[in-house]
Design a protein around this motif. Sequence first.
Motif, PDB file in Angstrom:
ATOM      1  N   ILE A 181      58.013 -27.496  23.913  1.00 16.61           N
ATOM      2  CA  ILE A 181      57.139 -26.994  24.980  1.00 16.61           C
ATOM      3  C   ILE A 181      56.400 -25.745  24.519  1.00 16.61           C
ATOM      4  CG2 ILE A 181      57.151 -25.966  27.294  1.00 16.61           C
ATOM      5  CD1 ILE A 181      59.448 -27.914  27.950  1.00 16.61           C
ATOM      6  N   GLY A 182      57.087 -24.864  23.804  1.00 19.50           N
ATOM      7  CA  GLY A 182      56.438 -23.665  23.280  1.00 19.50           C
ATOM      8  C   GLY A 182      55.336 -23.982  22.291  1.00 19.50           C
ATOM      9  N   THR A 183      55.564 -24.965  21.423  1.00 17.17           N
ATOM     10  CA  THR A 183      54.541 -25.362  20.454  1.00 17.17           C
ATOM     11  C   THR A 183      53.323 -25.945  21.153  1.00 17.17           C
ATOM     12  OG1 THR A 183      56.260 -25.802  18.823  1.00 17.17           O
ATOM     13  CG2 THR A 183      54.102 -26.776  18.418  1.00 17.17           C
ATOM     14  N   VAL A 184      53.553 -26.816  22.116  1.00 19.13           N
ATOM     15  CA  VAL A 184      52.431 -27.418  22.850  1.00 19.13           C
ATOM     16  C   VAL A 184      51.645 -26.346  23.608  1.00 19.13           C
ATOM     17  CG1 VAL A 184      51.845 -28.984  24.731  1.00 19.13           C
ATOM     18  CG2 VAL A 184      53.475 -29.691  22.999  1.00 19.13           C
ATOM     19  N   ALA A 185      52.357 -25.443  24.267  1.00 17.78           N
ATOM     20  CA  ALA A 185      51.680 -24.374  24.994  1.00 17.78           C
ATOM     21  C   ALA A 185      50.911 -23.460  24.043  1.00 17.78           C
ATOM     22  CB  ALA A 185      52.692 -23.561  25.801  1.00 17.78           C
ATOM     23  N   GLY A 186      51.450 -23.198  22.857  1.00 21.70           N
ATOM     24  CA  GLY A 186      50.748 -22.378  21.873  1.00 21.70           C
ATOM     25  C   GLY A 186      49.477 -23.033  21.367  1.00 21.70           C
ATOM     26  N   VAL A 187      49.541 -24.329  21.105  1.00 21.29           N
ATOM     27  CA  VAL A 187      48.354 -25.050  20.637  1.00 21.29           C
ATOM     28  C   VAL A 187      47.283 -25.067  21.722  1.00 21.29           C
ATOM     29  CG1 VAL A 187      47.517 -27.355  20.009  1.00 21.29           C
ATOM     30  CG2 VAL A 187      49.564 -26.439  18.935  1.00 21.29           C
ATOM     31  N   VAL A 188      47.686 -25.324  22.957  1.00 23.53           N
ATOM     32  CA  VAL A 188      46.721 -25.338  24.058  1.00 23.53           C
ATOM     33  C   VAL A 188      46.107 -23.959  24.259  1.00 23.53           C
ATOM     34  CG1 VAL A 188      46.498 -25.637  26.563  1.00 23.53           C
ATOM     35  CG2 VAL A 188      47.738 -27.322  25.210  1.00 23.53           C
ATOM     36  N   THR A 189      46.926 -22.927  24.206  1.00 21.54           N
ATOM     37  CA  THR A 189      46.407 -21.562  24.366  1.00 21.54           C
ATOM     38  C   THR A 189      45.440 -21.204  23.244  1.00 21.54           C
ATOM     39  OG1 THR A 189      48.435 -20.885  25.481  1.00 21.54           O
ATOM     40  CG2 THR A 189      47.061 -19.140  24.566  1.00 21.54           C
ATOM     41  N   ALA A 190      45.785 -21.538  22.012  1.00 27.84           N
ATOM     42  CA  ALA A 190      44.888 -21.249  20.888  1.00 27.84           C
ATOM     43  C   ALA A 190      43.577 -22.008  21.036  1.00 27.84           C
ATOM     44  CB  ALA A 190      45.569 -21.619  19.574  1.00 27.84           C
ATOM     45  N   TRP A 191      43.634 -23.254  21.484  1.00 27.52           N
ATOM     46  CA  TRP A 191      42.404 -24.031  21.674  1.00 27.52           C
ATOM     47  C   TRP A 191      41.531 -23.406  22.754  1.00 27.52           C
ATOM     48  CZ3 TRP A 191      40.365 -26.885  25.752  1.00 27.52           C
ATOM     49  CH2 TRP A 191      39.257 -27.652  25.429  1.00 27.52           C
ATOM     50  N   VAL A 192      42.148 -23.009  23.864  1.00 20.58           N
ATOM     51  CA  VAL A 192      41.371 -22.406  24.949  1.00 20.58           C
ATOM     52  C   VAL A 192      40.755 -21.087  24.498  1.00 20.58           C
ATOM     53  CG1 VAL A 192      41.588 -21.306  27.228  1.00 20.58           C
ATOM     54  CG2 VAL A 192      42.590 -23.542  26.824  1.00 20.58           C
TER      55      VAL A 192
END
Length: 76
Positions: free
Chosen positions: A44-55
Amino acid sequence: MFGPLPVLHRLAIVVGALAVWIGLGLWSGLMPDVPMSVGPGLLIGTVAGVVTAWVLLHDFHGSTPAATQRRRRQAR
């Protein structure tokens, strides 16, 4: 969101976002009060990090330097 950044700065933002979110996922997996194990917390942390970096790095207005230069040339 931040505009055109050099590759090193974009990489630093991606690494920073991933480090923060993976750290939070690991922390939540290790906390005895939160009913989650370490594996799903890291995922979950990895997915949230990727989404945050993309945004943070995505240009929602679609303006690129080439498009800006074209509009300026046409205005002259």
